[in-house]
Design a protein around this motif. Structure first.
Motif, short mmCIF file in Angstrom:
data_model
loop_
_atom_site.label_atom_id
_atom_site.label_comp_id
_atom_site.label_asym_id
_atom_site.label_seq_id
_atom_site.Cartn_x
_atom_site.Cartn_y
_atom_site.Cartn_z
N LYS A 48 0.89 -1.17 0.00
CA LYS A 48 -0.01 0.03 -0.01
C LYS A 48 0.79 1.31 -0.08
O LYS A 48 0.58 2.04 -0.95
CB LYS A 48 -0.92 -0.17 1.20
N LYS A 49 1.78 1.18 1.01
CA LYS A 49 2.77 2.40 1.03
C LYS A 49 3.54 2.65 -0.43
O LYS A 49 3.49 3.89 -0.58
CB LYS A 49 3.72 2.30 2.35
N GLU A 50 4.00 1.69 -1.03
CA GLU A 50 4.87 1.63 -2.22
C GLU A 50 3.87 1.90 -3.17
O GLU A 50 4.40 2.96 -4.12
CB GLU A 50 5.30 0.44 -2.14
N LEU A 51 2.72 1.72 -3.41
CA LEU A 51 2.01 2.06 -4.54
C LEU A 51 1.39 3.23 -4.42
O LEU A 51 1.21 3.94 -5.61
CB LEU A 51 0.98 0.91 -4.76
N ILE A 52 0.57 3.64 -3.31
CA ILE A 52 -0.15 4.93 -3.29
C ILE A 52 0.72 5.93 -3.60
O ILE A 52 1.54 6.18 -3.05
CB ILE A 52 -1.13 4.91 -1.80
N GLN A 107 6.98 -5.17 -8.09
CA GLN A 107 7.92 -4.66 -7.11
C GLN A 107 7.61 -4.39 -5.73
O GLN A 107 8.40 -4.76 -4.76
CB GLN A 107 8.64 -3.49 -7.89
N ALA A 108 6.34 -3.94 -5.49
CA ALA A 108 5.84 -3.51 -4.45
C ALA A 108 5.62 -4.94 -3.55
O ALA A 108 5.78 -5.00 -2.25
CB ALA A 108 4.48 -2.74 -4.57
N LEU A 109 5.19 -6.09 -4.48
CA LEU A 109 4.89 -7.11 -3.79
C LEU A 109 6.07 -7.67 -3.01
O LEU A 109 6.29 -8.46 -2.12
CB LEU A 109 4.05 -8.30 -4.68
#
Ligand SMILES: Nc1nc2c(ncn2[C@@H]2O[C@H](COP(=O)(O)OP(=O)(O)OP(=O)(O)O)[C@@H](O)[C@H]2O)c(=O)[nH]1
Ligand SMILES: [Mg+2]
Length: 373
Positions: free
Chosen positions: A127-131, A147-149
């Motif tokens: 969440k933090k990485e994508l938003i 990448q976020a996963l």
């Protein structure tokens, strides 16, 4: 191996990608409507003057022709900006658009046997990485999501890294390793696999028949010792396991052997007497490494058991067996984080060489398809 989790992570990637592309399409449609209104000329509406959109200018919006052609659809007409003047080429991933997919991701992780706290942490990182991530119009969001996963999973796997090979190499000899866990998880088989591996690396190995409890346990480990050509130290059935392991260490010291691999009886973590026996082994034997062995198939139970065993005899790491038969994959992700001790090896079958040294990248490659599963 890990097929269930792999599919679920892939599904999350697809869902977010589709959702973002839908948003792109919706914006283009809105913009086309703007263009149509434009074609009809400036209009006065209830006290508000309509502002014509900016003229198409690749330089101004910072997108090269090649980036544009990489997108799968043409931006219609001249209307490359919305009525607010914002570039259609640059979008931001928004929290409200991720809410549902992130919820689904959390459920998918739980269904794949990832422990609750670990699922939450992975989702939080994703969440933090994508938003707020800026992306280009119709960019392949899948790569960003993956990448976020990867980062989320890596973060929960990254605990107290302990290199088994380095430890064996550097620790004063004999290196003593004790294996614990419940019945039938693969302790004795794992000991045989590691004896085979260590012997191939040139170490002199001694096995300690510390399972003096189960009928047939002595014969089983004796068979492995014979097959592998390594020394076994044993007492009678029913003997004190701490004494057997102590003797094995004394033998190894006297004969300049390198590694003692000590078996213990499988025990249910609720059996107080047997768990106290582990406490005695801990007092008598100054082990270099205590390894908790459990089956990948056990899911959250394995995580709970690791925590219980840790209270009887502090563990330094875990080995997950039967990964070859586990399609879910969550145990491998959860156990290190929950115990704060690394996974050392994964058991992948019943043969002596069916064991791999664990490393987080190995797992990620299997989850994201760069390696055979
Ligand atoms: N498929 C598969 N089977 C395994 C693996 N590791 C162990 N086994 C099998 O699991 C069964 C139990 O293995 P053991 O090594 O006897 O387990 P244990 O923990 O020593 O059992 P107890 O001594 O009863 O506590 C055996 O049939 C092994 O061949 C593995 O990585 N994959
Ligand atoms: Mg055994």
């Amino acid at each position: 191996m890990f097929e269930g989790l792999r599919q679920k992570l892939n599904q999350f990637k697809k869902t977010v990608t589709n959702k973002e592309h839908e948003l792109d399409d919706a914006e283009v449609e809105a913009s086309s409507n703007d263009a149509a209104r434009l074609a009809e000329g400036p209009q006065e509406t209830a006290g508000e003057t309509y502002t014509p959109p900016a003229v198409h200018d690749d330089e101004a919006v910072g997108v090269s022709r090649s980036a544009e052609s990489a997108t799968q659809r043409e931006v219609p007409g001249e209307a490359t900006r919305t009525t607010s003047g914002r570039s259609l080429f640059e979008r931001e991933i928004k929290e409200k658009d991720l809410e549902e997919p992130l919820w689904d991701l959390e459920i998918a992780l739980l269904e794949s046997d990832v422990a609750m706290s670990v699922s939450e942490e992975i989702v939080d990182t994703v969440k933090k990485e994508l938003i707020g991530t800026k992306r280009k119009w119709r960019q392949d969001v899948g790569a960003l999501v993956e990448q976020a996963l990867r980062d989320g999973i890596l973060k929960v796997l990254d605990v107290n890294s302990l290199d088994f090979d380095e430890l064996v190499k550097k620790a004063p000899k004999p290196v003593t390793i004790v294996f614990t866990g419940i019945n039938g998880t693969g302790k004795t088989t794992t000991i045989a696999k590691l004896a085979y591996r260590l012997k191939n690396q040139g170490y002199a190995v001694v096995l300690a028949a510390g399972d003096t409890y189960r009928a047939g346990a002595l014969e089983q480990i004796e068979r492995h010792a014979d097959n592998l050509g390594v020394k076994l130290i044993k007492h009678q059935q029913g003997a004190d396991p701490a004494a057997v392991i102590y003797d094995a260490v004394q033998y190894a010291r006297a004969k300049h052997k390198d590694v003692v691999l000590a078996d213990t009886a499988g025990r249910i973590h609720t059996n107080v007497n047997l768990m106290n026996q582990l406490k005695k082994i801990e007092r008598v034997i100054d082990a270099d490494l205590v390894v908790f062995v459990d089956e990948a198939l056990a899911g959250n139970d394995a995580v709970e058991r690791a925590l219980q065993f840790n209270t009887a005899m502090a563990i330094d790491g875990s080995i997950l067996t039967k990964v070859d038969a586990d399609s879910k994959g969550g145990t491998a992700i959860s156990i290190a984080h929950a115990t704060n001790k690394p996974i050392l090896f994964l058991g992948l079958g019943q043969k002596y060489d069916d064991i791999v040294k664990f490393n987080p990248q190995w797992l990620l490659n299997r989850l994201f398809g760069e390696a055979e599963t």
